[in-house]
Structure formats: structure tokens, C-alpha cells
Design a protein around this motif. Structure first.
Motif, short mmCIF file in Angstrom:
data_model
loop_
_atom_site.label_atom_id
_atom_site.label_comp_id
_atom_site.label_asym_id
_atom_site.label_seq_id
_atom_site.Cartn_x
_atom_site.Cartn_y
_atom_site.Cartn_z
N THR A 291 -85.18 56.90 37.01
CA THR A 291 -84.87 58.78 37.65
C THR A 291 -84.92 58.49 38.96
N ASP A 292 -85.68 57.33 39.20
CA ASP A 292 -85.57 56.74 41.19
C ASP A 292 -87.22 57.70 41.43
N ASN A 293 -86.91 58.19 42.01
CA ASN A 293 -87.81 59.16 43.51
C ASN A 293 -88.63 60.76 42.97
N LEU A 294 -89.37 60.55 42.81
CA LEU A 294 -90.35 61.91 41.98
C LEU A 294 -89.85 62.92 43.30
N MET A 295 -89.38 62.73 44.37
CA MET A 295 -89.42 63.93 45.64
C MET A 295 -87.79 64.84 45.10
N ILE A 296 -87.11 63.39 44.98
CA ILE A 296 -85.86 64.14 45.00
C ILE A 296 -85.82 64.44 43.02
N ASN A 297 -86.02 63.76 42.78
CA ASN A 297 -85.50 64.03 40.73
C ASN A 297 -86.82 64.28 39.92
N SER A 298 -86.15 64.37 38.65
CA SER A 298 -87.11 64.49 37.72
C SER A 298 -87.43 63.76 37.01
N PRO A 299 -88.38 63.08 35.80
CA PRO A 299 -88.22 61.40 35.54
C PRO A 299 -87.95 62.02 34.14
N ASP A 300 -86.89 62.80 33.74
CA ASP A 300 -86.09 63.12 32.59
C ASP A 300 -84.60 61.88 31.76
N LEU A 301 -84.88 60.80 30.80
CA LEU A 301 -84.28 59.69 30.84
C LEU A 301 -82.81 61.20 30.40
N PHE A 302 -83.04 61.90 29.52
CA PHE A 302 -82.39 62.82 28.64
C PHE A 302 -80.84 63.76 29.73
N ARG A 303 -81.68 63.89 30.80
CA ARG A 303 -80.61 64.67 32.28
C ARG A 303 -80.03 63.93 32.72
N GLU A 304 -80.61 62.14 33.24
CA GLU A 304 -79.86 61.28 33.59
C GLU A 304 -78.57 61.15 32.98
N MET A 305 -79.37 60.14 31.20
CA MET A 305 -78.00 60.58 30.20
C MET A 305 -77.02 61.69 30.69
N ASP A 306 -77.33 62.40 30.37
CA ASP A 306 -76.08 63.83 30.30
C ASP A 306 -75.50 63.85 31.69
N PHE A 307 -76.17 63.73 32.92
CA PHE A 307 -75.70 63.56 34.48
C PHE A 307 -74.32 62.77 34.64
N LEU A 308 -75.13 61.98 33.92
CA LEU A 308 -73.82 60.53 34.05
C LEU A 308 -72.61 60.23 32.90
N TRP A 309 -72.88 60.87 32.48
CA TRP A 309 -72.45 60.38 31.28
C TRP A 309 -71.29 61.57 31.89
N LYS A 310 -70.92 62.90 32.32
CA LYS A 310 -70.22 63.32 32.07
C LYS A 310 -69.55 63.72 34.22
#
Length: 395
Positions: A291-310
Motif C-alpha cells: 500500500t506504500d506511503n501513508l502520506m498518499i494512501n491508506s494501509p488497507d489491502l482489501f481496498r488495494e485488491m479491489d482497486f487493482l483487480w477492477k
């Protein structure tokens, strides 16, 4: 402990088993079978629950928790350049105690969202590593800390191939004694000679690579080599980003490293594009997610998977199996790190997430892979287990 009547995603292919029993002995999965004799083990009836591997966040900068959404309208270099970026100024000027307070909040947030292991690129030299160790001292999460010398070279020093001075090299041993390896900012802040010096370190080596178009062009202009070509001088275990990697870059690195960590939401929030996971998989790259940098993104892997997939399917107009995305935060990440994590299998560390199958957002659970990738969230979690112990929620 024996988990009875539980659904699981088993083994390296995340095979869905509708109902089985799982024996946990100490901190590992000991036996998985339809019938297990209780003996002296505590038996927990897990009817209605799905056990998935603990999620692995393969790239974070949790020190940036202090600067959430600062300078949103600035270009990437202004925000995150390791020498003059706004982020660095904030990190230098923030009192360690205050920084630790927000870092601790971030780690607890990850734990509640099913992350059982995270990999952090920790700035600040030895002091930075000791600070995160203090933060983690009473939080039961696995952390792989990659420290960094606060040493960055100029364009002129890179052209002259200036090595790292002995005064900085002397800082390496105490740094590496206290962490799991090194996490380098990038090849554009290090000469070929410096990267080769760092390649001799014995622990994990990782480096940011081809994150932005600007950084990719800068490498060619300065050295006539691509960023991936230069990053390989570090002999890294893995590369982070590769958003601007070409087919030839991917072909080259796939043969030489353990994998690539992509950070799609962070790249998107910087308006720097989306990593081409389709091409990476075609080149047999082992792809994990951070999820990288907390300055620009939240540390939520559920949201990361959803975003990357779609977004991948949207851009390339081609179906991607959701299981492949789920593997990136479990099976692939475990392989990337060379550890027995990210997999529910005999002999592996008992890190897992208990998902409520009758959760409002999941019921009916007809495709467990799709449901976890784009429907599950913090509310879907009944409990989180690390090393055989429940560390969040309860059964």
C-alpha cells in the motif's frame, strides 16, 4: 487448538475446502483433515467461518502516518523525493514521540484489516529502525523492517561513479544488526559503485524502481541505462513499483529477482499510472502488493485488491481471475520474502484471518476469491490469528 467445521483456502493454489478441521500446534499449522482426534487440544467450532491466509502488505512507509494527505496538489518529486521532498522535511522536524504515536495507530489499523505481516522501508538510519521497533514492542504483528542509510548522491556524483564514503559504510553493520535488510530509495540517488557496495550486504535487499516517468527518464539521461538495469546492480531480492517498466525490463528482472511489489493506489494517487500486472505475469514475474506511503494512501489491502483487480480489467478489457489477485497478498508475498507465511498448509506459520461467511456484504458466498477481493472489508472479519494466537477479535 483444533478448528472444527471450518471452510478454508488451502495450500499454494488457495484451494477452497467447504468443511474441514485444522490443528494448530504452537505457532504452526500441524494438520488439516476432515477428521482430527481432539486429544488434549482445545476444540473451537468454526461453523460459518472461512479461514484465509493472513494478508501480507509487502511495501509500506508507516513513518508517513504523520503526514496524511499533505500537499495533495504537488508533483511526486515535491512530495516524496528522498532529498528535498515535503515528506522528508516533515519526518526530520517531527518529534519521535509524536511520530511513534501515529505509526502505532497505523499498525493497529492494518491488524484490524487482516494484515498479519508488513514490510516497511524505514527512513532515518539506525534511529529510525529503533523507533519502529519501539512502536511494535507491544503490538502482535509480524514486521519486516528494511532500514536505510541517510546517504543520497547528486547527479554529478552518480556520473563520476563516486562510492559511498567509509564514514557512511561504517553505519551499515549497526543498522543491519537491528533490522531485516535494506530498503533503498532508488538508483537515481546512488551511483553504480554505491549500489554494488550495498549489494554485498547479507540480508534482504530491496529498492524502489521505475515508479514515475520522470525517474525512468532521469536514469537514462544521467547514465544511459534504465532504472531496472541499474537497480539490478544492488542484486535485490525484489523491486518495488515497476510502473514504467518496459517488456524488456520485465523480461530482464524476472530471471534475476524474487519478485515485484506493485502499489497501484499509491501510483494512481500520484497520477503516475497503473502497474501492468498482466505483462508482469506473462513474463513470469512473482507479483506481490503493497500500500506504500501513508502520506498518499491508506494501509488497507482489501481496498488495494479491489482497486487493482477492477482497474486492470478496465484498462486492458480482459478478465483477470480474482484468485490471482488474492495470491499477491498471500502466497506470492510469502515466496517473495522466503518465509513460511501467506499460506494455510502443514508446517506454515499459523497466520490467518477468520471471515464471516454470513457477513452482510458477502452472503451468499458463491465465489470466495471474488468475494474477498472486492466485497470483504474490516467488518467481514471475525478474528485475526498470528502464530496460532488470536490477536484481534475473538472466536
Amino acid at each position: 487448538m483444533i478448528l472444527k467445521n471450518i471452510s478454508i483456502l488451502y495450500g499454494n493454489d488457495l484451494k477452497f475446502i467447504e468443511k474441514t478441521s485444522v490443528r494448530i500446534n504452537g505457532n504452526t499449522f500441524q494438520k488439516i483433515a476432515s477428521k482430527i482426534k481432539p486429544a488434549k487440544n482445545k476444540v473451537v467450532n468454526c461453523d460459518g467461518l472461512l479461514l484465509i491466509p493472513g494478508l501480507i502488505n509487502s511495501h509500506t512507509h508507516i513513518g508517513d502516518s504523520i503526514a496524511k494527505d499533505v500537499a495533495l496538489d504537488k508533483d511526486p518529486d515535491s512530495k516524496i523525493n528522498p532529498i528535498f521532498g515535503i515528506k522528508q522535511k516533515i519526518l526530520r522536524e517531527t518529534e519521535p514521540k509524536k511520530l511513534a504515536y501515529f505509526m502505532r495507530k497505523t499498525v493497529k489499523s492494518m491488524l484490524k484489516k487482516g494484515t498479519t505481516t508488513f514490510v516497511d522501508f524505514r527512513e532515518g538510519g539506525l534511529d529510525g529502525v529503533l523507533l519502529i521497533q519501539k512502536v511494535l514492542s507491544n503490538i502482535p504483528i509480524r514486521a519486516i523492517i528494511l532500514g536505510r542509510l541517510e546517504f543520497y548522491q547528486s547527479k554529478n556524483q552518480i556520473k563520476k561513479n563516486t562510492p559511498i564514503p567509509k564514514s557512511y559504510l561504517n553505519q551499515l553493520e549497526p543498522l543491519l544488526t537491528n533490522c531485516d535488510g535494506i530498503g533503498i530509495s532508488g538508483s537515481n540517488e546512488n551511483s553504480d559503485s554505491a549500489l554494488k557496495q550495498l549489494s554485498k550486504t547479507k540480508k534482504i535487499r530491496a529498492i524502489h524502481c521505475a515508479e514515475t516517468k520522470q525517474s525512468y527518464l532521469k536514469s537514462k539521461q544521467t547514465t544511459r541505462k534504465t532504472e531496472p538495469q541499474r537497480c539490478l546492480l544492488l542484486k535485490p531480492n525484489f523491486l518495488v513499483h515497476m510502473t514504467y517498466a518496459s517488456k524488456s525490463d520485465l523480461r530482464l528482472v524476472s530471471k534475476k529477482i524474487s519478485g515485484i511489489v506493485v502499489c497501484p493506489r499509491a501510483n494512481a494517487s500520484l497520477a503516475e499510472g497503473i502497474p501492468d500486472i498482466e505483462q508482469m505475469m506473462k513474463m513470469n514475474c512473482n507479483v506481490a502488493i503493497g500500500t506504500d506511503n501513508l502520506m498518499i494512501n491508506s494501509p488497507d489491502l482489501f481496498r488495494e485488491m479491489d482497486f487493482l483487480w477492477k482497474v486492470t480489467m478496465g484498462i486492458y478489457k480482459k478478465r483477470v481471475e480474482p484468485k490471482k489477485i488474492l495470491k499477491m497478498v498471500t502466497i506470492n508475498a510469502g515466496k517473495l520474502l522466503g518465509k513460511k507465511i501467506g499460506c494455510i498448509k502443514e508446517g506454515y506459520l499459523a497466520d490467518a484471518v477468520f471471515i464471516k461467511k454470513n457477513n452482510l456484504d458477502l452472503d451468499p458466498l458463491q465465489n470466495p476469491y471474488a468475494s474477498i477481493v472486492h466485497r470483504a472489508n474490516e467488518n467481514s472479519i471475525k478474528a485475526v490469528m498470528i502464530g496460532g494466537k488470536i490477536v484481534h477479535g475473538k472466536l
